[in-house]
Design an enzyme around this catalytic site. Structure first.
Site, short mmCIF file in Angstrom:
data_model
loop_
_atom_site.label_atom_id
_atom_site.label_comp_id
_atom_site.label_asym_id
_atom_site.label_seq_id
_atom_site.Cartn_x
_atom_site.Cartn_y
_atom_site.Cartn_z
N SER A 45 1.32 -1.12 0.06
CA SER A 45 0.02 0.09 -0.18
C SER A 45 0.76 0.82 -0.27
O SER A 45 2.19 1.38 0.18
CB SER A 45 -0.66 -0.32 1.66
OG SER A 45 -1.43 -1.14 1.43
N1 SAH Z 1 -1.09 -3.97 4.05
C1 SAH Z 1 -0.56 -5.05 2.55
C2 SAH Z 1 -1.23 -4.67 1.51
C3 SAH Z 1 -1.55 -5.70 0.92
S1 SAH Z 1 -2.38 -5.41 -0.22
C4 SAH Z 1 1.47 -4.66 2.35
O1 SAH Z 1 1.50 -2.76 3.34
O2 SAH Z 1 2.00 -4.72 1.89
C5 SAH Z 1 -4.01 -7.08 -0.14
C6 SAH Z 1 -3.37 -8.27 0.28
O3 SAH Z 1 -4.83 -8.65 0.66
C7 SAH Z 1 -2.77 -8.79 -1.29
O4 SAH Z 1 -1.51 -9.15 -0.60
C8 SAH Z 1 -3.98 -9.87 -1.16
O5 SAH Z 1 -3.41 -11.56 -1.48
C9 SAH Z 1 -4.49 -10.70 0.70
N2 SAH Z 1 -5.72 -10.70 0.77
C10 SAH Z 1 -7.46 -10.77 -0.22
N3 SAH Z 1 -8.53 -11.56 0.16
C11 SAH Z 1 -7.23 -11.77 1.35
C12 SAH Z 1 -7.96 -12.70 2.73
N4 SAH Z 1 -9.87 -12.94 2.37
N5 SAH Z 1 -7.27 -12.94 3.59
C13 SAH Z 1 -6.35 -12.80 3.76
N6 SAH Z 1 -6.02 -12.12 3.08
C14 SAH Z 1 -6.75 -11.25 2.20
#
Ligand code: SAH
Length: 222
Positions: free
Chosen positions: A70
């Protein structure tokens, strides 16, 4: 540390200070704990090696498996909206790179993080350990169900957008607990909302327009 890695270190530290000043403070992030944590967490360890130069850019970056780390401002906004205090039990849904989990841990929270994609979870565990946040527990699975076995949580924070707040998350909050997540508002845009669960009532606050990847799983985006 040799001379070149020292120079590299101070370049990252300078980029980090600039990020806190220009991308966070200047845009209204004022929670001291958020600003201090983000001035400390080495974001360069959470981006793919070929993007290290862009680690402190004012944007999300690709981290593989079609997912992103993000934008720093969005991590700060989420952490500030959640009002994380030292000792809070935090469930971080969507570990991704692990960066946001590291920021919450740097704020003194006890962090459990759930990631849907096993390869990302593994990569995040390595990055968290390298950055000195090996205490963050990263699990692989469907975070849309929460984590009933480890509930209750003072805060549940999601880096993936849904079209409703997953009902199991509300059930897994302490009294006074908060959920911060992006909710679909049309055309691929979302609103960052906070639900506060207090004395049997749920209050909703809106923190503005954001753009996140979709939440998958049982209570995810349809
Ligand atoms: N907080 C992270 C942002 C990652 S983007 C950072 O700082 O890098 C969002 C993430 O949510 C992705 O990696 C995606 O695979 C995950 N995601 C989507 N649906 C999900 C679910 N139901 N359970 C766990 N993770 C999920």
């Amino acid at each position: 540390m040799g001379p070149s890695s020292e120079a590299e270190y101070s370049a990252h530290a300078a980029a980090r200070d600039r990020m806190v000043a220009l991308h966070l403070r200047a845009r209204g992030i004022h929670d001291r704990r958020v600003l201090d944590a983000m001035a400390r967490v080495p974001r360069e360890l959470f981006v793919p090696p070929r993007l290290v130069e862009d680690a402190y850019a004012d944007s999300p970056l690709p981290i593989g498996s079609g997912q992103t780390i993000s934008q720093p401002y969005v991590v700060a906004l989420t952490a500030e909206a959640a009002g994380i205090s030292p000792g809070d039990r935090v469930l971080d849904v969507g570990t991704g790179s692990g960066y946001a989990a590291a920021v919450y841990a740097a704020m003194g929270a006890e962090v459990l993080s759930v990631e849907y994609v096993p390869e990302l979870a593994e990569q995040a565990r390595r990055a968290l350990t390298a950055a000195g946040f090996g205490g963050v527990d990263v699990l692989t699975g469907d975070g849309s169900r929460g984590l009933p076995a480890r509930a209750p949580f003072d805060a549940i924070l999601s880096a993936a957008a849904g079209d409703e707040i997953p009902p199991p998350w509300v059930e897994q909050l302490t009294d006074g607990g908060r959920i911060v997540m992006p909710l679909e508002s049309g055309a691929g845009w979302q609103r960052l909302v906070r639900l506060t669960h207090l004395a049997g009532r749920d209050l909703i606050d809106d923190f503005g327009a954001v753009r996140f990847v979709p939440l998958r799983g049982e209570h995810g985006m349809r």
